[in-house]
Write an enzyme that holds these catalytic residues in place. Structure first.
Site, short mmCIF file in Angstrom:
data_model
loop_
_atom_site.label_atom_id
_atom_site.label_comp_id
_atom_site.label_asym_id
_atom_site.label_seq_id
_atom_site.Cartn_x
_atom_site.Cartn_y
_atom_site.Cartn_z
N ILE A 13 3.21 4.98 -1.21
CA ILE A 13 2.34 5.74 -0.31
C ILE A 13 3.14 6.69 0.59
CG2 ILE A 13 0.39 5.96 1.15
CD1 ILE A 13 -0.67 3.58 -0.40
N ASP A 32 11.86 2.16 8.16
CA ASP A 32 11.76 1.34 6.79
C ASP A 32 12.93 0.69 6.65
OD1 ASP A 32 11.51 0.47 4.11
OD2 ASP A 32 10.09 2.35 3.86
N ALA A 74 4.24 -2.54 5.18
CA ALA A 74 3.63 -3.86 5.01
C ALA A 74 4.08 -4.58 3.84
CB ALA A 74 2.21 -3.46 4.76
N SER A 115 -7.11 -2.42 4.22
CA SER A 115 -7.29 -2.71 2.78
C SER A 115 -8.74 -3.20 2.28
CB SER A 115 -6.34 -3.83 2.32
OG SER A 115 -6.48 -4.23 0.94
N TYR A 139 -3.18 -11.83 2.94
CA TYR A 139 -2.99 -10.54 3.19
C TYR A 139 -4.31 -9.74 3.86
CZ TYR A 139 -2.57 -5.74 1.87
OH TYR A 139 -2.32 -4.24 1.72
N VAL A 183 -1.85 -2.64 -11.44
CA VAL A 183 -2.07 -2.82 -12.90
C VAL A 183 -1.93 -1.28 -13.79
CG1 VAL A 183 -4.67 -2.38 -12.73
CG2 VAL A 183 -3.75 -3.61 -14.61
N ILE A 184 -1.88 -0.39 -12.99
CA ILE A 184 -2.11 1.02 -13.50
C ILE A 184 -0.64 1.45 -13.95
CG2 ILE A 184 -2.10 3.71 -13.21
CD1 ILE A 184 -4.94 3.26 -12.25
N GLY A 268 -10.78 -17.48 -9.53
CA GLY A 268 -11.09 -16.85 -8.29
C GLY A 268 -10.84 -15.38 -8.38
#
Length: 317
Positions: A13, A32, A74, A115, A139, A183-184, A268
């Protein structure tokens, strides 16, 4: 021209945000440690400070002379948070406190990444910002902690902030080889290469997939909307997509047939997650999100542009 600090600016991002800031003519400093980001992602003309976001002196120096800070650094992995609880806590929550502390001397506005993980198992859909926050992972707990410390930064130190609760962000530069990626990118990579994808359970579980360019628009708008009231808003589309539908859309965007196998359901796992975009639209003036198929086509085009390089790298290994 303004000067911006972007922590995590070599990541997925962050690199898109830096490119947008540079395109607007702004000066950009990137902090970074390159643990998950890549120097090749650095926006042309941006200054790279290679260092630890949880180190106070490093962050203080990086914050010098900036007009605002985008805090995206993060370890964005539920799995890593389970395996290395203290290490991820240091990066995710201590790092945020260090950034807020460095911002307080000049009350530099801080826009930070939260998030949807703060919600845990949703009690109603779509998920609004007033929904209960009951994170199910370290997280998510750290991201909720970031929001609480941002509120304290405003109340006690007068630091303007804006927190953005990202849902399932996707787009170019998301590494499909990483076990922690979305997943994408995995589906796009595997289906485009004619391989099968594994769907756990019946595939009817839903998520809110938001293109990275919409996230960048939200970040840019939030810099002007930051306040000591410490607002937070979802960054989402408000549109649910099942995992099976996702596989079909990826196949369509790639011009291939969807090859799917089913594995056992993950214990879960949250069954349905879709956010409400009403608050973000009201506070940030965001328009309609791009269509999923258009975003998937961008990912596949980016992956195809990198295939020769990927093959060379694989052969070298």
């Amino acid at each position: 021209m303004a000067v911006f600090l972007v922590t995590g600016g070599c990541g997925f991002i962050g690199s898109h945000l830096c490119a947008a800031l540079r395109a607007q003519g702004h000066a950009v400093k990137v902090l970074d440690d390159l643990s998950t980001g890549f120097e090749e992602n650095l926006a042309p003309g941006a200054e790279l400070i290679c260092g630890d976001v949880a180190d106070p002196e490093t962050v203080r120096r990086a914050m010098e002379g900036v007009d605002a800070c985008f805090h995206l650094a993060a370890i964005a992995s539920v799995q890593r948070g389970t395996e290395d609880w203290l290490g991820t806590h240091r990066a995710n929550l201590t790092g945020t406190i260090v950034v807020l502390d460095a911002a307080r001397s000049r009350r530099v506005p801080v826009v930070y990444a939260s998030s949807a993980a703060v919600y845990g198992q949703p009690t109603a859909l779509p998920i609004t910002e007033d929904a209960p926050t009951r994170p199910l992972s370290a997280y998510g707990a750290d991201k909720l902690g970031c929001e609480l410390h941002a509120r304290a930064a405003g109340e006690v130190h007068g630091v303007p902030t804006f927190g953005l609760r990202f849902f399932n962000v996707f787009g170019p530069r998301q590494d499909p080889r990483s076990p922690y990626t979305g997943v994408i990118s995995i589906f796009c990579d595997r289906l485009d290469r004619g391989e099968t994808v594994t769907i756990y359970g019946d595939g009817q579980q839903t998520r809110d997939f938001v293109p990275v360019r919409h996230v960048v628009s939200a970040l840019l708008a939030a810099a002007d909307a930051a306040s000591v009231e410490a607002p937070v808003a979802n960054v989402c589309t408000g549109r649910p997509t099942s995992v099976l539908e996702l596989a079909e859309c990826v196949a369509k965007a790639a011009g291939v047939s969807a090859r799917v196998v089913h594995g056992p359901a993950r214990p879960g796992e949250i069954r349905h997650s879709v956010g409400s975009a009403e608050r973000a639209n009201a506070l940030l003036g965001l328009g309609a999100t791009p269509e999923l198929l258009d975003g998937l086509a961008e990912v596949i085009a980016w992956m195809r542009s990198r295939q020769p390089q990927s093959l060379v790298s694989a052969e070298a290994r």
